[in-house]
Design a protein around this motif. Structure first.
Motif: not given
Length: 670
Positions: A184-186, A192-193, A210-212, A216-220
């Motif tokens: 999931r991190v990868s 993100l890139n 918003a889609e990003f 992935h909001g829990d990782s930001i």
């Protein structure tokens, strides 16, 4: 609330945070001390803008100033540099490597096959470099499960540290992560890139962000509301990470660069992070990507924690600049209170907020006016406030003199008109006993007391009978503004004296006219606002002759008023006006200068002026000359200390207005 709380509602987010508006029930800031100190600085020649900045820098009696906060910021910065070093990740990797090799050696010692001996030789010939040794063991066939697990921890640690360097808190969040978590991190890194590269091309949309965040909001870290907020936070962190690497030795940087290829067991993460750094630097080139620091401590920091310290250092540098208030357009509201709380705690925030409120109150109170050219200037309201404060000081100084009391003679100021008003310093009217006692009784009752058990008078209770003035005075205050007044420290006492007398005349003796005349090489009439802000004049010449000519003209304009001449000087007359109005200077004083000065003084005396000369300094020649001038016009000479100059001038004026005033002692007799 004391803690920050974040609530999500679908795609929208509501933020709840600590209340930062200060105590809503706190009393307004007291401008008295600030205005007094600003006024002192202005009278010493400082601009009002600079004087206000200096007060905010120094602080007050019970209020820390900007200098104190800036010193605390500098101390905090030095503490971070003195406590830490940046090889924490290298040290932790070395420890794990040693543990893995030791566990493997123990296992090999129990195995008797030839392969075990070959492995022992391989372990014995490992490079001294930690990074080279880890790379060498990348394909080593571990026999010890404990050694294999420990070596895998190195790869896991390197991956988590590398991510923590860009995303605060990721090291802890991924501890014990599974292959699925790493996947999931990868994917987050790839997405993100891709999003940042769309921004570089100008093709991103709010929907992309918003889609990003939904994915992935829990990782930001944090709760960015748009892509710009996310970019700002990530770029600050990435730039701090770059500065951390620049702060290491070349050997440490080389070791980390080689180790990064082992993060999570492959070079893919390092490549994704390098791509991220390139995108962030392109989108936020204004961040400090090239700085470095010198760490001298013993506490090793990992990549993530070290990056956090570099962010703290950058934040402290920004706070130092904000607290310096040295840049154009600086305001106290520029100080980042959230950053101040993070670095110095809530007490520092209270001090900074109070200073900001003081600055805002000073600007909004009407005490500082902005001129047409944009400069700040003390307003008439500020001049009045300063004058009131100076009069209070003078009243205390007068009433504290040995052997006397500040008592008024009944009826001295004029005829009663039947009305009363509160007593103020300078009043010569009689007390109205009925109104005064009535005020005291009402005050005692309002305070919950019983007037039947006794009433003690307060100065605020006193009311005096209103009177109509019987006489009017025309008062000319001549103040020396020559070179010596500035050099001998007499500049500010002279201004304080003029301001106190101006306040007394305009507030208590409104029927009198006051003319302020400043004399150096030339003399000129001046307003109290201009005299208060007048910078020291480093010009030679004491043109008392010119000043007396202006005083004579002033008295002639008020033929029905009693002329009162007050002269404050510290030097002999050394300049006069010639026939065409030019100033002639000579030292020692020329006989023509002395003759013209004496003639001008005689002309004023013939108008009936009551003259008092206040001599500053102990020069025998000046004392002899002043004594002769005073005797010639039946005047008085007073040689006060600088601290007593205001009281002496005010006392002399009051003596001219009230025959009961004891001019020699400076108070009304019993």
């Amino acid at each position: 609330m004391a803690a920050d709380v974040t609530a999500r509602r679908g795609r929208g987010r509501s933020r709840y945070g600590r209340y930062s508006g200060g105590d809503p029930l706190a009393p307004p800031v007291d401008l008295g001390e600030a205005l007094a100190e600003i006024g002192e600085d202005v009278m010493a020649g400082t601009s009002p803008q600079r004087a206000m900045q200096e007060f905010l820098r120094r602080g007050g009696r019970d209020q820390r100033g900007l200098d104190s906060l800036a010193a605390q910021v500098a101390q905090r910065r030095q503490q971070l540099l003195a406590e830490h070093r940046l090889d924490g990740t290298l040290q932790e990797v070395r420890e794990l490597l040693d543990q893995a090799v030791l566990a493997e050696r123990k296992q090999l010692a129990r195995d008797l096959d030839d392969e075990a001996r070959f492995s022992e030789m391989r372990l014995g010939n490992l490079p001294a470099s930690t990074a080279a040794a880890v790379t060498e063991l990348g394909d080593y066939p571990w026999r010890s499960s404990e050694a294999r697990e420990t070596f895998e921890q190195i790869k896991d640690l390197l991956g988590r540290e590398a991510l923590d360097q860009r995303f605060a808190g990721m090291k802890q969040a991924l501890e014990g992560a599974t292959e699925e978590d790493r996947g999931r991190v990868s994917q987050m890194m790839a997405d993100l890139n891709a999003l940042l590269e769309k921004r570089r091309l100008g093709e991103d949309t709010p929907e992309d962000f918003a889609e990003f965040m939904d994915k992935h909001g829990d990782s930001i870290p944090g709760e960015p509301q748009d892509l710009d907020e996310l970019l700002d936070e990530l770029a600050r962190r990435a730039a701090a990470g770059r500065r951390m690497l620049a702060s290491m030795t070349p050997e440490q940087r080389a070791e980390l660069a080689e180790l990064s290829q082992q993060a999570f067991g492959s070079p893919e993460l390092a490549q994704a992070l390098d791509r991220l750094d390139d995108n962030l630097q392109a989108l936020r080139p204004g961040e400090d990507w090239d700085g470095s620091e010198s760490f001298e401590g013993d506490q090793g920091l990992g990549l993530g924690d070290g990056t956090g310290v570099l962010q703290d250092l950058a934040e402290l540098d920004a706070l130092a600049e904000q607290l310096s208030q040295q840049y154009s357009g600086a305001r106290m509201e520029d100080v980042d209170l959230d950053a101040l709380a993070r670095q110095l705690g809530d007490e520092a925030v209270v001090d900074a907020r109070t200073l900001a409120e003081l600055e805002r109150a000073l600007r909004e109170s009407g005490y500082l006016n902005r001129t047409a050219d944009g400069a700040l200037r003390l307003s008439p309201a500020a001049i009045r406030q300063l004058g009131k404060a100076l009069l209070r000081d003078i009243a205390e100084r007068m009433s504290g003199r040995t052997g006397g009391r500040d008592v008024r003679r009944a009826g001295a100021a004029g005829e009663l008109d039947g009305s009363t008003r509160p007593w103020e310093f300078g009043d010569t009217e009689p007390w109205n006993v009925t109104a005064t006692v009535g005020n005291a009784v009402r005050r005692v009752v309002a305070e919950g007391g019983d007037p039947r058990s006794g009433v003690r008078l307060s100065v605020d209770d006193v009311e005096v009978d209103q009177t109509e003035a019987r006489t009017q005075a025309a008062v000319a205050l001549l103040v020396d503004t020559s070179f010596s007044m500035a050099m001998e420290g007499r500049w500010v006492p002279m201004k304080r004296t003029a301001l106190a007398l101006h306040q007394l005349v305009t507030s208590r003796f409104r029927g009198d006219d006051l003319q302020l005349i400043a004399f150096g090489r030339h003399a000129r009439t001046t307003r109290i606002e201009d005299l208060t802000s007048l910078e020291a004049l480093y010009e030679q010449g004491t043109n008392l002759h010119h000043a007396l000519l202006l005083a004579h003209r002033f008295f002639r304009r008020h033929p029905t008023a009693q002329p009162v001449l007050l002269i404050v000087t510290d030097g002999e007359p050394t300049a006069h006006l010639d026939r065409v109005g030019e100033a002639e200077f000579a030292y020692p004083p020329h006989r023509v200068t002395l003759a013209l000065t004496v003639r001008a003084l005689d002309d004023v005396h013939r108008l009936g002026a009551q003259t008092t000369i206040f001599r500053l300094g102990d020069d025998p020649g000046l004392a002899h000359l002043i004594d002769q001038l005073a005797r010639r016009v039946e005047g008085r000479v007073v040689a006060p200390d600088l601290d007593d100059l205001g009281a002496a001038v005010v006392g002399s004026y009051l003596g001219s207005r009230d025959p009961g005033w004891d001019q020699a002692r400076g108070f009304w007799p019993f």
